[in-house]
Design an enzyme around this catalytic site. Structure first.
Site, PDB file in Angstrom:
ATOM      1  N   ILE A 280     -33.254 -38.474  14.422  1.00  0.00           N
ATOM      2  CA  ILE A 280     -33.542 -37.206  13.627  1.00  0.00           C
ATOM      3  C   ILE A 280     -32.728 -35.900  13.915  1.00  0.00           C
ATOM      4  CG2 ILE A 280     -35.680 -38.027  12.707  1.00  0.00           C
ATOM      5  CD1 ILE A 280     -36.753 -35.917  14.726  1.00  0.00           C
ATOM      6  N   LYS A 282     -29.207 -34.616  16.938  1.00  0.00           N
ATOM      7  CA  LYS A 282     -28.400 -34.935  18.024  1.00  0.00           C
ATOM      8  C   LYS A 282     -27.412 -33.741  18.342  1.00  0.00           C
ATOM      9  CE  LYS A 282     -24.730 -38.315  19.189  1.00  0.00           C
ATOM     10  NZ  LYS A 282     -23.709 -39.549  18.771  1.00  0.00           N
ATOM     11  N   GLY A 283     -27.347 -33.549  19.650  1.00  0.00           N
ATOM     12  CA  GLY A 283     -26.710 -32.532  20.321  1.00  0.00           C
ATOM     13  C   GLY A 283     -25.539 -33.077  21.339  1.00  0.00           C
ATOM     14  N   GLY A 284     -25.043 -31.991  22.038  1.00  0.00           N
ATOM     15  CA  GLY A 284     -23.689 -32.542  22.815  1.00  0.00           C
ATOM     16  C   GLY A 284     -24.306 -33.364  23.981  1.00  0.00           C
ATOM     17  N   VAL A 288     -32.469 -36.929  19.445  1.00  0.00           N
ATOM     18  CA  VAL A 288     -34.166 -36.897  19.152  1.00  0.00           C
ATOM     19  C   VAL A 288     -34.401 -37.916  18.299  1.00  0.00           C
ATOM     20  CG1 VAL A 288     -35.922 -35.227  18.347  1.00  0.00           C
ATOM     21  CG2 VAL A 288     -33.762 -34.312  19.526  1.00  0.00           C
ATOM     22  N   LYS A 302     -37.136 -36.784  22.740  1.00  0.00           N
ATOM     23  CA  LYS A 302     -35.789 -36.135  23.143  1.00  0.00           C
ATOM     24  C   LYS A 302     -35.087 -37.040  24.323  1.00  0.00           C
ATOM     25  CE  LYS A 302     -33.346 -31.784  24.284  1.00  0.00           C
ATOM     26  NZ  LYS A 302     -33.477 -30.558  24.383  1.00  0.00           N
ATOM     27  N   ASP A 398     -33.446 -18.783  23.492  1.00  0.00           N
ATOM     28  CA  ASP A 398     -32.668 -19.609  22.445  1.00  0.00           C
ATOM     29  C   ASP A 398     -33.472 -19.662  21.103  1.00  0.00           C
ATOM     30  OD1 ASP A 398     -30.826 -20.781  21.288  1.00  0.00           O
ATOM     31  OD2 ASP A 398     -31.305 -22.677  22.077  1.00  0.00           O
TER      32      ASP A 398
END
Length: 621
Positions: A280, A282-284, A288, A302, A398
């Protein structure tokens, strides 16, 4: 290999208390011992050794020597016992000990300097004297030089179960391991003076580790799946994992959080083997997945790559989040460490996050005003708790719309404390060399000077308020030139007091005017350039709730701004070599891209930008 309930196998390791001995013991525990086994570390004490020490001193030395393995043994769920045996023939002592304990396997070192009989002569002697149901292995520098494979026992010929020994509660330590062995020509069959040093409690039949449960057994925690026999697993990487697990266990034992360890196979099954259909986000460096636990609970899982820096950050995140208790902050349900992956488990929110509901292509309809104002109040309440309501102040670092999740009732939930830190208690701010966070939300004093304080969260919250008011993204390069930045676009409108121009046209004038004015006032205060002029989050909360006179508050702010307008200190007007926040924000990156570090570049004068941005006469036309 399975074992009958109530039985445990004995793995006997002959060692000397030195660096080589640590290497061998590490190898034996990680490669040979299995869950439920008992590892007996035997140190042979020759008569000549007692001229300079005593048996009791050797016992204490062995106890300290083996203490480093208690954390390792908890991971493997094996019992570790140390034994000091007197005698002048190492090989005969080891054979007698192995027979006495019905050892399943015997692990010894190889002496590269020993020529008679070869470097594995000790192992060959043991193999000759021990029954065929006992495997014998000689190891040097992590490599097997000799192995006598175990023969299948005849019916009824299985080793008898080990006797139980009362053992003290273990301590948690790091791990190293190994052995050195020197064969003596003189034989002595005596086992007199042998002493057993109990080190680690045998695994209990119930689920969970004794280490991960409170002494009163109030918390039952799952076993972390630990795979130690992978061929590419290095000792240094193992230490990194063990250090992190030790610290995580310490964190869990020092708070009352319900956070727990998960088994990897449980999480693997819950996400359908982490298939792409379950992803669901996606980061660098992370992904997740949506999962469903055995009890039916929907979770977000995660996965992040393990490294030294990631380990430090993850530990800090867990330490912070497990000490928080607020209905509007997403709790950490649990975590797992598998191979080189950090896994954290959170509640799953089907409604998604605020960013998706405000700006997403799949948003079914514009968020109504009541929901927007409810979100503003809730996030302000959560941030106020972080800054001044918990036992130790926290800076989120953040705050952004994608980190605000929504329940089915559109209750906001502040999430992702991966960048959070403990706030300074003896100064107003910290100074960091690297800048982290998300484009469009970074406070000026932070990206210019690395000044970290709770006021950077206040600034970012002001940007979120502008998103709620306008329906615009913080950074959108599809907007006309000069209007890409939400803060730059909104600032002159706020200064003119033309609030109607701010409002999201999709609201169709369906809003509460009093609430709207409160939110506008709060946003204007939050994005004040000078950090010291921004209110605390608790003041913003009271303003939004109508508990503070809005007009009086704004007059006070204007007066304070006038008093410092001509003060060109470093916070107000930095030298022109520092570059523009807007220039950075408009780089070719996604809206939610995080800034890990930034260097000066030729993107224009921040001096000019800030003077224009905050001058009372600026128009940006």
């Amino acid at each position: 290999m399975g074992q009958e309930k109530g039985r445990e196998r004995c793995v006997l390791v002959g060692l000397q208390m030195n660096a080589n001995g640590r290497e061998l013991l590490d190898w034996a525990i990680s490669r040979v011992a299995e869950e439920g086994d008992r590892v007996v570390a035997v140190h042979v004490c020759r008569d000549s050794d007692l001229k300079t020490t005593t048996t009791l001193s050797l016992i204490e030395m062995l106890d300290d020597y083996l203490a480093a393995y208690e954390g390792f043994c908890n991971l493997k769920q094996v019992a570790l016992v140390g034994r000091v045996s007197r005698g002048n023939s190492i090989r005969k002592i080891l054979v007698k000990e192995a027979k006495h304990r019905d050892a399943f396997k015997v692990v010894v070192g190889a002496n590269k300097y020993y020529s008679l009989g070869g470097s594995a002569s000790l192992a060959k002697y043991c193999a000759k004297k021990l029954p065929p149901t006992t495997s014998v292995i000689a190891v040097q520098n992590g490599k097997v030089l000799f192995e006598r494979v175990i023969a299948k026992p005849s019916p009824g010929g299985e080793p008898k179960p080990m006797e139980k020994v009362d053992i003290s509660t273990p301590r948690l330590h790091n791990v190293e391991a190994g052995i050195d062995q020197k064969e003596e020509a003189k034989d002595d069959d005596s086992l007199g003076g042998s002493v057993t040093v109990p080190v680690q409690k045998p695994a209990e039949p119930s689920l969970g580790w004794p280490l991960l449960r409170r002494r009163d057994d109030a918390r039952k925690l799952s076993v972390v799946q630990w795979v130690m026999n992978l061929p590419n697993r290095s000792l240094s990487f193992t230490r990194l994992q063990l250090d992190l697990i030790k610290e995580l266990n310490s964190v869990l034992s020092n708070n009352c959080s319900n956070c727990r360890w998960f088994r990897y196979d449980e999480l693997h099954r819950s996400t359908n083997q982490f298939c792409s259909g379950s992803m669901i986000g996606k980061g660098g460096n992370s992904q997740v997945y949506r999962g469903c636990l055995a009890n039916g609970q929907q979770v977000a899982i995660k996965l992040s790559k393990l490294s030294e820096e990631a380990s430090t950050n993850f530990l800090l995140e867990v330490d912070i989040i497990t000490k928080l208790e607020h209905k509007l902050i997403v709790p950490l349900i649990g975590f797992c460490i598998e191979d080189n992956t950090l896994i954290s488990v959170y509640d799953y929110f089907p409604k998604g996050n605020l960013e998706e509901n405000l700006h997403g292509e799949n948003a079914k309809s514009p968020l109504p005003w009541a929901v927007r104002f409810k979100v503003a109040i809730g996030v302000a309440e959560a941030l106020s708790y972080l800054h001044s309501g918990c036992s130790k102040p926290v800076i989120h670092r953040d705050v952004k719309s994608s980190n605000i999740l929504l329940t089915d009732e559109f209750e906001p939930q502040v999430s992702d404390l991966g960048l959070a830190i403990w706030a300074p208690t003896n100064s107003t701010y910290l100074t960091h060399d690297d800048v982290v966070g998300t484009f469009g939300y970074l406070a000026p004093e932070y990206f210019m000077y690395g000044k970290v304080s709770d006021k950077m969260d206040v600034f970012a919250f002001g940007v979120v308020l502008l998103e709620l008011l306008t329906g615009r993204k913080p950074i959108d390069d599809e907007n006309p030139k000069g209007q890409e930045s939400l803060v730059m676009w909104a600032s002159p409108i706020l200064e003119r007091g033309d609030f109607m121009e701010l409002l999201d046209p999709d609201l169709n004038e369906n809003y509460d005017e009093v609430e709207m004015r409160r939110m506008v006032a709060a946003a204007s205060l939050c994005i004040t350039r000078r950090a010291r002029l921004r209110p605390q989050m608790r003041e913003i909360l009271t303003l939004l709730q109508g508990e503070e006179d809005m007009e009086a508050r704004m007059r006070c702010h204007v007066d304070a701004s006038s008093d410092t307008l001509d003060c060109e200190d470093d916070e107000a007007y930095p030298c022109s070599s520092i570059r523009s926040h807007v220039g950075l924000a408009l780089l070719d990156v996604e809206d939610d891209a995080s800034l890990a570090s930034f260097e000066q570049s030729n993107l224009g004068s921040l001096d000019e930008y800030l003077r224009d941005r905050w001058s009372r006469s600026s128009s940006f036309e």
